[in-house]
Design an enzyme around this catalytic site. Structure first.
Site, PDB file in Angstrom:
ATOM      1  CB  SER A   4      -0.566   0.144   0.880  1.00 44.33           C
ATOM      2  OG  SER A   4      -1.816  -1.266   0.493  1.00 44.33           O
ATOM      3  CG  ASP A   7      -4.413  -0.499   0.758  1.00 35.00           C
ATOM      4  OD1 ASP A   7      -3.959   0.350  -0.679  1.00 35.00           O
ATOM      5  OD2 ASP A   7      -4.834   0.362   2.019  1.00 35.00           O
ATOM      6  NE  ARG A  34       4.517   9.942  -2.971  1.00 34.56           N
ATOM      7  CZ  ARG A  34       4.322  10.436  -3.927  1.00 34.56           C
ATOM      8  NH1 ARG A  34       4.482  10.481  -5.086  1.00 34.56           N
ATOM      9  NH2 ARG A  34       2.964  10.648  -4.288  1.00 34.56           N
TER      10      ARG A  34
END
Length: 497
Positions: free
Chosen positions: A177, A230, A192
């Site tokens: 996620s 997710d 990132r």
């Protein structure tokens, strides 16, 4: 004796006057301090205001950023990442599949037995593991070895009912996620870190390769069949249960949205046309930013002190990781400038992130006449005992201001996604449902937040609200990843013969 009596009387009167003067001075000081505290609260409330006109501006700005992100992979606020999920689960999937759900300060490993259209999910088991804080800022090997070790332990605990046919490899759906630039259904490089993670050497690396190497080091024979966010997993799980699901939103530690987009509306897609004509898009809306967002000095300070200043601005005002910290910052200023908790600033109040959003929720939901839960939390967490009811009411008011702003902006985001795909208003003559699958601890457990968000979305949709539903997709990200592993299994073709 008369002169002595007069002297005593005069002295007593003088003392009484002095005491009265001190009391008056104390009350005046207290009154000034309280007025200063209320001034801070009112100013904060005003800057956090989210009238419906502002929410529409936020939604329109988000639609504009969505279009820009679909057009190219440039320096857009919304990455609009292509998930490579062209076909969502249908309900026909069968077999044993695993999922690893890494989404915040905890991760889960799951085992899901699918029985096909008639039986669907036959059984599921899971284990949840906390990630030590030092691993969130440590090395890649340390983090992935820790995860693979827990996964290996989970597999080792299996009973006879969880055995695979001979020669068949275990298959895993990996819910990761964080922003990932996917290159296929089972590979992608990290864009990132977010949610408090900051691990050197992983950005721009394939996270499936990192996990696969760690599983090999643990002696675990398992193949990653699907890498999903997710929110994409929640969308898959939601669609498995309800064919009218068109989008999914996570509101937990962080926040994100995914939705089903027409392939022809994705100019940056240069691959072969999807057979379904559709593609799931991971918006990464946590990085959304607009001049229309109601930001305060406390948000600016939180951002400046974060691991990723200037990024994830939307997430930092609606995500569960940050709501409690915003309230702490306001309380700290009130304690420092208005002696809100007495003559000294409580030491615990100086500690960043000590006020978790779960504590915020507990205080916000306190319905006792004396707000005893609020008093208990202030005493237990911040070590501020014996607070007055007046002080406790102000704390609840701050919780409400922060939660209301977050909830209403979340609703504006959902409205923006629906508007982008033409689901904000029903087409003439059509009676279609548009379902948004919701997941995440903030949405599930912070009732005042989710109620406010639901009401705000209805306010934005107007008469169209009857055709839009928010549905809690329980454990969508975990089960959804297992479902996508099944729908992208390496044995799929052979199973059809």
């Amino acid at each position: 004796m008369g002169k002595v009596a007069v002297g005593v009387a005069v002295a007593g009167a003088a003392t009484a006057c002095a005491v009265t003067a001190l009391v008056v001075q104390h009350r005046m000081r207290s009154s000034r301090r309280w007025a200063k505290a209320m001034e801070i609260v009112r100013e904060f409330e005003e800057k956090c205001a989210t009238p419906v006109g502002k929410l529409r501006q936020v939604a329109d700005a988000m639609v504009g950023e969505m279009h820009a992100g679909l057009a190219s992979d440039g320096e857009n606020k919304l990455k609009m990442l292509i998930s490579y999920v062209e076909n969502l689960p249908t309900g026909d999937e069968t077999g044993l599949f695993y999922a690893l759900d890494l989404g915040g300060t905890n991760f889960r490993v799951l085992r899901v037995q699918l029985g096909g259209k008639d039986k669907q999910i036959v059984g599921q088991e899971f284990a949840e593991v906390s990630i030590p804080r030092e691993l969130m800022v440590g090395t890649a090997d340390a983090l992935f070895d820790y995860i693979a070790s827990a996964l290996a332990k989970f597999v080792a605990s299996e009973g006879p009912d969880s055995q695979l046919p001979p020669g068949r490899q275990r298959e895993l759906g990996f819910t990761f996620s964080f922003p990932v630039m996917q290159t296929s259904i089972a590979s992608g490089t990290l864009v990132r870190w977010t949610k408090g993670f900051s691990i050197d050497g992983v950005v721009n690396q394939d996270v499936v390769v990192e996990l696969s190497k760690a599983m090999k080091r643990q002696g675990l024979e398992m193949r990653v069949s699907a890498l999903v966010n997710d929110t994409v997993g929640t969308l898959a799980g939601g669609r498995y249960d309800d064919k009218d699901v068109v989008a999914a939103v996570i509101l937990g530690t962080g926040t994100n949205a995914a939705y089903v987009e027409r392939a022809e509306a994705i100019p940056k897609w240069h691959g072969p046309p999807p057979r379904s004509g559709e593609m799931v898009i991971n918006t990464e809306w946590g990085n959304f930013h607009s001049s229309h967002l109601p930001l305060t000095e406390y948000d600016a300070a939180l951002d400046a002190e974060s691991l990723n200043p200037g990024e994830q601005i939307f997430e930092k005002i609606i995500g569960g990781m940050y709501l409690g910290e915003i309230v702490r910052k306001v309380l700290y200023r009130m304690a420092e400038e208005a002696d809100f908790f007495g003559n000294t600033v409580p030491p615990k109040l100086k500690q960043p992130f000590i006020l978790r959003t779960s504590i915020l929720s507990a205080m916000h939901h306190d319905t006792s006449p004396d707000l005893r839960v609020v008093g208990a939390k202030l005493s237990e967490v911040l070590e501020i005992p014996h607070t007055s009811l007046k002080v406790r009411k102000v704390v609840v008011e701050l919780c409400n201001i922060v939660a209301t702003r977050g909830a209403r902006l979340s609703a504006a985001g959902i409205y923006g996604v629906l508007k982008n795909i033409g689901r904000d208003t029903p087409k003439y003559g059509e009676n279609r449902r548009s379902v948004v699958a919701m997941d995440g601890g903030l949405y599930e457990h912070y009732t005042e937040f989710s109620k406010c968000m639901d009401n705000s979305l209805k306010e934005l949709l107007g008469e169209s609200s009857e055709s839009v539903e928010l549905v809690h997709a329980n454990d969508g990200s975990g089960v959804g990843a297992a479902l996508l592993a099944a729908s992208h299994s390496q044995y799929l073709e052979s199973d059809h013969f």
